[in-house]
Each structure stands twice: as structure tokens, then as C-alpha cells.
Design an enzyme around this catalytic site. Sequence first.
Site, PDB file in Angstrom:
ATOM      1  N   ASP A 165     -34.965 -67.759   7.282  1.00  0.00           N
ATOM      2  CA  ASP A 165     -34.865 -68.255   5.901  1.00  0.00           C
ATOM      3  C   ASP A 165     -33.455 -68.100   5.350  1.00  0.00           C
ATOM      4  OD1 ASP A 165     -35.826 -69.400   3.578  1.00  0.00           O
ATOM      5  OD2 ASP A 165     -36.595 -67.511   2.767  1.00  0.00           O
ATOM      6  N   GLU A 173     -46.209 -75.877   4.306  1.00  0.00           N
ATOM      7  CA  GLU A 173     -45.807 -76.111   2.912  1.00  0.00           C
ATOM      8  C   GLU A 173     -44.442 -76.781   2.818  1.00  0.00           C
ATOM      9  OE1 GLU A 173     -47.139 -73.000   3.915  1.00  0.00           O
ATOM     10  OE2 GLU A 173     -49.041 -73.831   3.217  1.00  0.00           O
ATOM     11  N   ASN A 174     -43.694 -76.774   3.895  1.00  0.00           N
ATOM     12  CA  ASN A 174     -42.351 -77.368   3.834  1.00  0.00           C
ATOM     13  C   ASN A 174     -42.388 -78.889   3.639  1.00  0.00           C
ATOM     14  OD1 ASN A 174     -40.870 -74.931   6.116  1.00  0.00           O
ATOM     15  ND2 ASN A 174     -40.819 -74.980   3.890  1.00  0.00           N
TER      16      ASN A 174
HETATM   17  C1  IPE Z   1     -40.566 -69.903   5.184  1.00  0.00           C
HETATM   18  O1  IPE Z   1     -39.472 -70.151   4.380  1.00  0.00           O
HETATM   19  C2  IPE Z   1     -40.750 -71.017   6.175  1.00  0.00           C
HETATM   20  C3  IPE Z   1     -39.747 -71.119   7.231  1.00  0.00           C
HETATM   21  C4  IPE Z   1     -38.773 -70.291   7.413  1.00  0.00           C
HETATM   22  C5  IPE Z   1     -39.924 -72.225   8.134  1.00  0.00           C
HETATM   23  P1  IPE Z   1     -39.612 -70.914   2.986  1.00  0.00           P
HETATM   24  O2  IPE Z   1     -38.241 -71.020   2.424  1.00  0.00           O
HETATM   25  O3  IPE Z   1     -40.358 -72.181   3.168  1.00  0.00           O
HETATM   26  O4  IPE Z   1     -40.518 -69.931   2.125  1.00  0.00           O
HETATM   27  P2  IPE Z   1     -40.558 -69.670   0.570  1.00  0.00           P
HETATM   28  O5  IPE Z   1     -40.731 -71.009  -0.080  1.00  0.00           O
HETATM   29  O6  IPE Z   1     -39.268 -69.050   0.182  1.00  0.00           O
HETATM   30  O7  IPE Z   1     -41.694 -68.742   0.355  1.00  0.00           O
HETATM   31  C1  IPE Z   2     -35.205 -71.911   6.013  1.00  0.00           C
HETATM   32  O1  IPE Z   2     -34.199 -72.098   5.087  1.00  0.00           O
HETATM   33  C2  IPE Z   2     -35.486 -73.150   6.840  1.00  0.00           C
HETATM   34  C3  IPE Z   2     -36.764 -73.805   6.541  1.00  0.00           C
HETATM   35  C4  IPE Z   2     -37.658 -73.390   5.683  1.00  0.00           C
HETATM   36  C5  IPE Z   2     -37.051 -75.004   7.286  1.00  0.00           C
HETATM   37  P1  IPE Z   2     -34.471 -72.714   3.670  1.00  0.00           P
HETATM   38  O2  IPE Z   2     -34.284 -74.191   3.750  1.00  0.00           O
HETATM   39  O3  IPE Z   2     -35.772 -72.278   3.140  1.00  0.00           O
HETATM   40  O4  IPE Z   2     -33.295 -72.086   2.824  1.00  0.00           O
HETATM   41  P2  IPE Z   2     -33.376 -71.496   1.363  1.00  0.00           P
HETATM   42  O5  IPE Z   2     -34.485 -70.498   1.345  1.00  0.00           O
HETATM   43  O6  IPE Z   2     -33.649 -72.643   0.439  1.00  0.00           O
HETATM   44  O7  IPE Z   2     -32.050 -70.882   1.135  1.00  0.00           O
HETATM   45 MG    MG Z   3     -36.382 -70.673   2.080  1.00  0.00          MG
END
Ligand code: IPE
Ligand code: IPE
Ligand code: MG
Length: 243
Positions: free
Chosen positions: A20, A67-68
Site C-alpha cells: 500500500d 474493492e479496488n
Molecule cells: C489494500 O489497499 C489493497 C491492496 C493493497 C491491493 P487499499 O489502498 O485498497 O486499502 P484501503 O482503501 O486503504 O483500506
Molecule cells: C496500493 O497503493 C496499490 C493498490 C491498492 C492497487 P494505493 O494505490 O492504495 O496507494 P495509496 O494508498 O492511495 O497511497
Molecule cells: Mg491504498
Amino acid sequence: MTPDGIDPERIPVHVACVMDGNGRWAERRGLPRTDGHAAGEQALLDTVDGALELGTQWLTVYAFSTENWRRPADEVRYLMGFNESLLMRRRDELHAKGVRVRFIGRRDWRVPRRVLRRMDEAVELTRGNRRMTLTLAFNYGGRAEIIDAVRSMLAEGTSPDKITEKRLRKHLYAPDMPDPDVVVRTSGEYRISNFLLWELAYSELVFTDVLWPDFRREHLFEAVREFQHRDRRFGGVQARGTA
Ligand code: IPE
Ligand code: IPE
Ligand code: MG
């Protein structure tokens, strides 16, 4: 040789990472969020090398959650294409290192067919490798995994009294995967975000402020050192002398 301060006798069998902080890494540099995902590739490869150096047998990384899909369409499209190209570009290298690539997540929901094809190719190519299993949690949600397991048990005609923890485990995406000993979450967030809900019941959780694109094997080693200082009891009493 095992890195400094790490007990070679107590290397975690399974390390899992929530990768993350890619977006914030990019935003801090005035770059588009997608550049953060691209920079995460180096972090992943270095972490794989670090895990190989340690002798960890299972490494699982959270690459895309159920959820992404809520993210802007452009970012979702980028992530699908990025994961597809990463598999194409890196599968030979992973194969040469003896890494077995596998996936957990929902296959039959939303993932473009061509991405599934690349996933299957990487799995097929590396199927026989035994040095380490790299599991990519892709289109993965812990709740979805439990629901899918329950559906699969019902589809088999399992009667309610036959639904046990042991049986449910057999219906998870990767029934042979041991539970993670340690779960590392980067980027200073203190939550699980639907990662491996069933499997991490007794995992040691390690949190770090490092943003994923800056994560390197040294951070993995630090997490393992922290893990080795923990006293795991699994609900029992402290087993002094073995700790
Ligand atoms: C968790 O990170 C999912 C992945 C790393 C693929 P997110 O960025 O999606 O989680 P939240 O939204 O901060 O909880
Ligand atoms: C994690 O990084 C990668 C995925 C969830 C695919 P993020 O894209 O969630 O990065 P932040 O949390 O917005 O910084
Ligand atoms: Mg994130």
C-alpha cells in the site's frame, strides 16, 4: 547467509504483504498515481529476492482487492494492464529463480480475459518450481473468499453438521497454502482491508510507514526481526524455552 539479527531457525514459513501507498508516493512527487504503481514493481522484485534470501517458502502479496474496482476507471484500467504486462515481463525471471507463481481471488468476476490468460501462462510456466511460492492476491477479498468457500461447500451438497473449519479450509482459493506467520502492511495504515481474513486469525501483524514503492528487502528483514521477537501463543499458554 541469513541477514544480521535474524535467527535462521525461525524464519517465517509464510510472509504476506499489503502493498500500500503507491498513490501517495506518486502524489508526493507531483506524479500521477499510476507512476506509483509502476514504481511498486521494483519493490516487489526486491521483496521476492529478499524472501528467497531468507528462505521463506511462501510469499503472498495483495495486488488488487475486490474493492479496488471502486477507483476511477482510468486507474483500474491501468492496474489491469500493468499487472498483465508485469507478468509477461517478469515471468521468465521468476521462473529462473525457482519461484512458483499462483493467484488467489475471484477469477470469474470482472477480470478481463486477456489478463486471466497471462495469469494462467505464468502459473503454467512455473508450476513445477518449489523454491518459493509467490501468491498474488488479485481481485481478492477475504469476505468474497469465505463466501466462495461456503458456496462451493453447498454446491457439493455438504450438510450443515458437516461444515467445519477443516472443511471450509479445503474450499479456500489455495487450500494447501499455510496461514501467514506474519502480515506486513506498508504506508502507515493500521488495517487489514479485507486481506486473508480467514487465514490471518493468528498471524503476527507488522505495520510500517514505508510507502510500498520504497519498500526493499531490508524492510522485509526488519519485519522478520520484529516477528521473531513476538511471543506466539495461539490461545494457549506461553511456551517458554521454545520462544
Ligand atoms: C489494500 O489497499 C489493497 C491492496 C493493497 C491491493 P487499499 O489502498 O485498497 O486499502 P484501503 O482503501 O486503504 O483500506
Ligand atoms: C496500493 O497503493 C496499490 C493498490 C491498492 C492497487 P494505493 O494505490 O492504495 O496507494 P495509496 O494508498 O492511495 O497511497
Ligand atoms: Mg491504498
